[in-house]
Design an enzyme around this catalytic site. Structure first.
Site, mmCIF file in Angstrom:
data_model
loop_
_atom_site.group_PDB
_atom_site.id
_atom_site.type_symbol
_atom_site.label_atom_id
_atom_site.label_comp_id
_atom_site.label_asym_id
_atom_site.label_seq_id
_atom_site.Cartn_x
_atom_site.Cartn_y
_atom_site.Cartn_z
ATOM 1 N N HIS A 23 42.238 30.232 43.419
ATOM 2 C CA HIS A 23 41.428 31.339 43.212
ATOM 3 C C HIS A 23 40.247 31.436 43.911
ATOM 4 O O HIS A 23 39.468 32.523 43.906
ATOM 5 C CB HIS A 23 41.160 30.979 41.792
ATOM 6 C CG HIS A 23 41.083 32.430 40.709
ATOM 7 N ND1 HIS A 23 41.971 33.414 41.078
ATOM 8 C CD2 HIS A 23 40.579 32.532 39.470
ATOM 9 C CE1 HIS A 23 41.967 34.266 40.071
ATOM 10 N NE2 HIS A 23 41.061 33.922 39.131
ATOM 11 N N PHE A 69 31.114 33.312 38.101
ATOM 12 C CA PHE A 69 32.345 33.083 37.694
ATOM 13 C C PHE A 69 33.245 34.430 37.828
ATOM 14 O O PHE A 69 32.670 35.545 37.898
ATOM 15 C CB PHE A 69 32.674 32.518 36.248
ATOM 16 C CG PHE A 69 32.231 31.281 36.136
ATOM 17 C CD1 PHE A 69 33.222 30.124 36.702
ATOM 18 C CD2 PHE A 69 30.875 30.620 35.741
ATOM 19 C CE1 PHE A 69 32.852 28.685 36.666
ATOM 20 C CE2 PHE A 69 30.681 29.395 36.058
ATOM 21 C CZ PHE A 69 31.461 28.373 36.350
ATOM 22 N N ASN A 117 41.026 39.600 37.322
ATOM 23 C CA ASN A 117 39.777 39.708 36.437
ATOM 24 C C ASN A 117 38.640 40.157 37.402
ATOM 25 O O ASN A 117 37.755 40.874 37.022
ATOM 26 C CB ASN A 117 39.450 38.552 35.494
ATOM 27 C CG ASN A 117 40.656 38.511 34.379
ATOM 28 O OD1 ASN A 117 41.084 39.467 33.889
ATOM 29 N ND2 ASN A 117 40.849 37.190 34.094
#
Length: 192
Positions: A23, A69, A117
């Site tokens: 990621h 994040f 996301n």
């Protein structure tokens, strides 16, 4: 002629435990770009991340690694874009992409978020999907129930080499991307 891209955002998760995970491919790219441009990151609380300014011949380009994040990346992108009056179409977001084979690259303007996301939040905070994306293929685990564990784990040595090769190839296309030579950049990046 000024650069058509004024901000390059690398997506990832902050912290040592995520540093080497799939990621964080966007962070890997941005670290290499900053090194190439001799730009140094420093934490900027008002921009919710690490920021570097690259003073290039055709104008400054801001580099951003959100520290929010992944699912709140838009907060950092919107803060920096608003402060420096950077339009969505002057932003390049570099991120990992499950739906592309490991080591392959895709470049595009706008489009869907593919369930990513980070992209979802950027689109929500900018109010548009019309920003550029450099998608670094990390491959897919084959079962959607395995996706979270897959993206939050380290790639195999072979996959990491393929992703690193994709990062190196992507860096070669940056001059064309900055100059607005979209077709040339796309042709180069999409070739095997």
């Amino acid at each position: 002629m000024s650069n058509t891209i004024k901000m390059v955002v690398g997506l990832g998760n902050p912290g040592k435990e995520y540093e080497q995970t799939r990621h964080n491919a966007g962070f890997w790219f941005l670290d290499e770009l900053a090194w190439k441009w001799k730009a140094s990151f420093k934490e900027e609380k008002k921009f919710f991340g690490e920021v570097a300014r690259a003073a290039l011949p055709d104008g400054d380009v801001w580099l951003l690694k959100p520290a929010t994040f992944m699912n709140r990346s838009g907060q950092a992108v919107a803060a920096l874009a608003q402060f420096y009056k950077i339009k969505p179409e002057e932003i390049l977001v570099v991120h990992d992409e499950l739906d592309i084979p490991c080591g392959r690259i895709k470049f595009k303007l706008g489009g869907g978020n593919g369930g990513h996301n980070g992209l979802k939040d950027i689109q929500a905070k900018l109010g548009t999907a019309d920003y550029y994306r450099l998608r670094l293929g990390i491959g897919h685990p084959g079962d959607r129930n395995l996706v979270v564990g897959y993206v939050l784990n380290k790639p195999s040595t072979e996959h990491r080499r393929q992703i690193d090769d994709a990062v190196a190839k992507s860096l070669q296309a940056i001059p064309d991307i900055l100059a607005g030579k979209w077709e040339e950049a796309t042709r180069f990046l999409h070739s095997k």
